[in-house]
Each structure stands twice: as C-alpha cells, then as structure tokens.
Design an enzyme around this catalytic site. Structure first.
Site, PDB file in Angstrom:
ATOM      1  N   GLN A  62       7.784  -9.589   8.468  1.00 38.98           N
ATOM      2  CA  GLN A  62       7.526  -8.191   8.836  1.00 38.98           C
ATOM      3  C   GLN A  62       6.532  -7.575   7.842  1.00 38.98           C
ATOM      4  O   GLN A  62       6.683  -7.701   6.634  1.00 38.98           O
ATOM      5  CB  GLN A  62       8.866  -7.430   8.815  1.00 38.98           C
ATOM      6  CG  GLN A  62       8.789  -5.966   8.509  1.00 38.98           C
ATOM      7  CD  GLN A  62       9.280  -5.086   9.666  1.00 38.98           C
ATOM      8  OE1 GLN A  62       9.135  -5.432  10.830  1.00 38.98           O
ATOM      9  NE2 GLN A  62       9.847  -3.952   9.331  1.00 38.98           N
ATOM     10  N   ARG A  82       2.267  -7.619   0.615  1.00 33.78           N
ATOM     11  CA  ARG A  82       3.114  -6.769  -0.242  1.00 33.78           C
ATOM     12  C   ARG A  82       3.986  -7.556  -1.211  1.00 33.78           C
ATOM     13  O   ARG A  82       4.545  -6.972  -2.139  1.00 33.78           O
ATOM     14  CB  ARG A  82       3.945  -5.788   0.605  1.00 33.78           C
ATOM     15  CG  ARG A  82       4.957  -6.411   1.545  1.00 33.78           C
ATOM     16  CD  ARG A  82       5.712  -5.310   2.291  1.00 33.78           C
ATOM     17  NE  ARG A  82       6.627  -5.854   3.281  1.00 33.78           N
ATOM     18  CZ  ARG A  82       7.588  -5.170   3.869  1.00 33.78           C
ATOM     19  NH1 ARG A  82       7.784  -3.903   3.568  1.00 33.78           N
ATOM     20  NH2 ARG A  82       8.373  -5.724   4.768  1.00 33.78           N
ATOM     21  N   HIS A  84       1.210   1.973   3.664  1.00 28.24           N
ATOM     22  CA  HIS A  84       2.501   2.457   4.177  1.00 28.24           C
ATOM     23  C   HIS A  84       3.078   3.490   3.193  1.00 28.24           C
ATOM     24  O   HIS A  84       4.073   3.240   2.501  1.00 28.24           O
ATOM     25  CB  HIS A  84       3.410   1.226   4.297  1.00 28.24           C
ATOM     26  CG  HIS A  84       4.727   1.407   4.955  1.00 28.24           C
ATOM     27  ND1 HIS A  84       5.622   2.383   4.612  1.00 28.24           N
ATOM     28  CD2 HIS A  84       5.325   0.687   5.927  1.00 28.24           C
ATOM     29  CE1 HIS A  84       6.708   2.255   5.344  1.00 28.24           C
ATOM     30  NE2 HIS A  84       6.554   1.235   6.154  1.00 28.24           N
ATOM     31  N   ASP A 131      10.077   6.921  14.595  1.00 27.01           N
ATOM     32  CA  ASP A 131       9.297   5.709  14.325  1.00 27.01           C
ATOM     33  C   ASP A 131       8.207   5.650  15.393  1.00 27.01           C
ATOM     34  O   ASP A 131       8.451   5.197  16.509  1.00 27.01           O
ATOM     35  CB  ASP A 131      10.225   4.473  14.384  1.00 27.01           C
ATOM     36  CG  ASP A 131       9.592   3.250  13.748  1.00 27.01           C
ATOM     37  OD1 ASP A 131       8.372   3.275  13.510  1.00 27.01           O
ATOM     38  OD2 ASP A 131      10.324   2.266  13.496  1.00 27.01           O
ATOM     39  N   GLU A 140       1.721   6.650   7.547  1.00 25.00           N
ATOM     40  CA  GLU A 140       1.041   5.403   7.211  1.00 25.00           C
ATOM     41  C   GLU A 140      -0.350   5.359   7.833  1.00 25.00           C
ATOM     42  O   GLU A 140      -0.500   5.571   9.037  1.00 25.00           O
ATOM     43  CB  GLU A 140       1.888   4.227   7.713  1.00 25.00           C
ATOM     44  CG  GLU A 140       3.331   4.338   7.242  1.00 25.00           C
ATOM     45  CD  GLU A 140       4.265   3.366   7.964  1.00 25.00           C
ATOM     46  OE1 GLU A 140       3.819   2.275   8.341  1.00 25.00           O
ATOM     47  OE2 GLU A 140       5.441   3.720   8.141  1.00 25.00           O
TER      48      GLU A 140
END
Ligand code: BG6
Length: 268
Positions: free
Chosen positions: A69, A74, A144, A187, A244
C-alpha cells in the site's frame, strides 16, 4: 531509531528522516508545528512514520497490487545529497533514492526519485521522478501530508467546491457542495484541482498549492478506522487531517525514458 536531518534557520525548523525522505516536523519560528506527528509512531527501520509527509510512490493506495500500500518509497533509505543554506531564512535539503536490486524485484524499472525540501516561512516539496530505464513507466504518487489541527470539529477545507470526487468508501463518483467539514470518516480523491486549497482552523489558515498534479486526497479515519490504524492513539483522529498532493487513479503520470516529472506542493 532512524537517521534524520535537522534544519534550523531564521524563519523555521524541520526534521527529515532519511528513511522515506519523510518530513516529520516543520514549524515556522515561534509558531505551532504545521505537521501532525503521532506521539506513538515507531521510528523503526522498515516501518513508515505515522504523521508528517509520507511519500507514496511509485503507486498511491493499492493501485498496483504487486506493491505494498502506497508503494515502497516511504520505507526506503534515501541518500542525503546536499543541504544548501540559500540565505538566513531559507534552507534547501536534497534527498535521492535510486533503483536497486530490492526495488527492481518489486517494480522492474530503473529510476531516480529526488525530493527537494525548501524550508523557509513556507514548506516547499518538489518530488522529481526521472526514468532511467529503456521502457516508459507509469506512476501514481502522493505527498501524503498530515496537518496538525486544533480539533477535527473546528476545521473546514475550502477550495474544492464543485469539484468531482471519488468517494473511496463507497466507490461513488460525486460532486463537492461547499466546504468540507468532518463529521464522519472521509476518504476522497478530488479531481481536476488546480486552485489553492485552504485548511481553515480556529486560529490559523494553512494554504496548499500543488503543481504537476490535479488530484487531491482528503482523508480522516474518524472513530472506527482510527482504532484500527497502526501507530496512533484511538483519539488521534481529532488532531489531524490529511490533504494529499497527488497523482491518483486517472491522474497517473506516464514518463518516457530519460524524462522527468515533478510533483510540487507549497504549504504556507
Ligand atoms: C490515505 C488513504 O491516503 O492513506 C486511506 O486514502 C488510508 O484509505 C491512509 O487509510 C493511510 O494509509 P496507511 O497505509 O499509511 O495506513
């Protein structure tokens, strides 16, 4: 514990982890931090920090099911290329990630990913992707950003009125009507966004301006999802909202060999 770079100048301070080129602190001088950071976040190798600005790359969400994901950037170790003191108020930090045996096993393309962070009275992030392969590749991505707020019931997001969006909770394509307020889990992927976005809080307004992208994700997990999220307290959903700067879903970027693309976000 992971390594990080600290920046202090006359206008602001910042902290940037080498893992993920992850900015986890930014505050203007004598002001409260702009970025939210979970006080129980792990600063562990291989785990994304909860808060700050995770970089989702080369895929946002679960767009590419072969990747974890939000992609692998990251949790990858970037190289610190340079810190440049531009003047007493402005510092530039450049971090780079290049393809490796590990990334090629996950995603079969040669690339260079550079994050240039400019710390001044604004926070400027420029994420440049260069295709070093012989094949064209496609990416989705996001800066993000977790914004620190006084309380979720005190904030509204302005600038997205009348924009089309995908509600990721129901998979419906809808149109925004007025400001966004938070009274439940949100979301959403807003599309066709070129305007400045305002995050209005009780005692301050944060401005977000993106370039190189037309999608903006607005996210707050609310109560139930908040409890299921890793590395944050159950009540932490009250303290942040994510806005984001993204290239998500249909707003993917196709990059030809030797070409680059830059996603830029300026927060002030
Ligand atoms: C957001 C997604 O971008 O990231 C949410 O829209 C997701 O659905 C959130 O929960 C956090 O993701 P993660 O992988 O950091 O827990």
């Amino acid at each position: 514990m992971i390594d990080f770079i600290e920046v202090h100048n006359n206008s602001a301070s910042a902290k940037i982890a080498l893992q993920g080129a992850h900015i986890f602190h930014y505050a203007r001088k004598d002001e409260k931090p702009l970025l939210w950071l979970s006080e129980i976040s792990d600063f562990e190798v291989g785990k994304a920090i909860r808060g700050g600005v995770p970089i989702c790359w080369p895929s946002f969400g679960m767009n590419n099911s072969d990747l974890p994901q939000h992609g692998f950037a990251r949790t990858s170790e970037f190289k610190h290329l340079a810190t440049n003191e531009i003047d007493a108020n402005t510092t530039e930090v450049i971090l780079v990630l290049k393809h490796s045996k590990e990334t090629l096993a996950l995603w079969p393309y040669k690339f260079e990913l550079e994050l240039k962070v400019t710390v001044s009275d604004k926070l400027t992030m420029e994420l440049r992707t260069t295709n070093l392969d012989e094949k064209t590749f496609k990416i989705t991505q996001a800066l993000h950003t977790y914004f620190s707020i006084s309380h979720i019931s005190d904030v509204r997001v302005k600038g997205l009125d009348k924009k089309p969006y995908l509600d990721a909770l129901t998979n419906e394509q809808l149109t925004q009507n007025g400001d966004i307020v938070f009274e439940k889990e949100v979301d959403r992927v807003y599309q066709e966004v070129n305007e400045q976005i305002l995050l209005k809080d009780k005692d301050r307004t944060i401005r977000i301006k993106n370039e190189g992208s037309s999608s903006v994700v607005v996210w707050n997990p609310w109560i139930e999802k908040g409890k299921r999220m890793s590395a944050m307290r159950d009540e932490a959903y009250n303290d942040f909202v994510c806005i984001e700067s993204a290239n998500a879903f249909d707003d993917f970027v196709e990059i030809k060999p030797k070409n680059s693309h830059t996603l830029k976000a300026v927060i002030s």
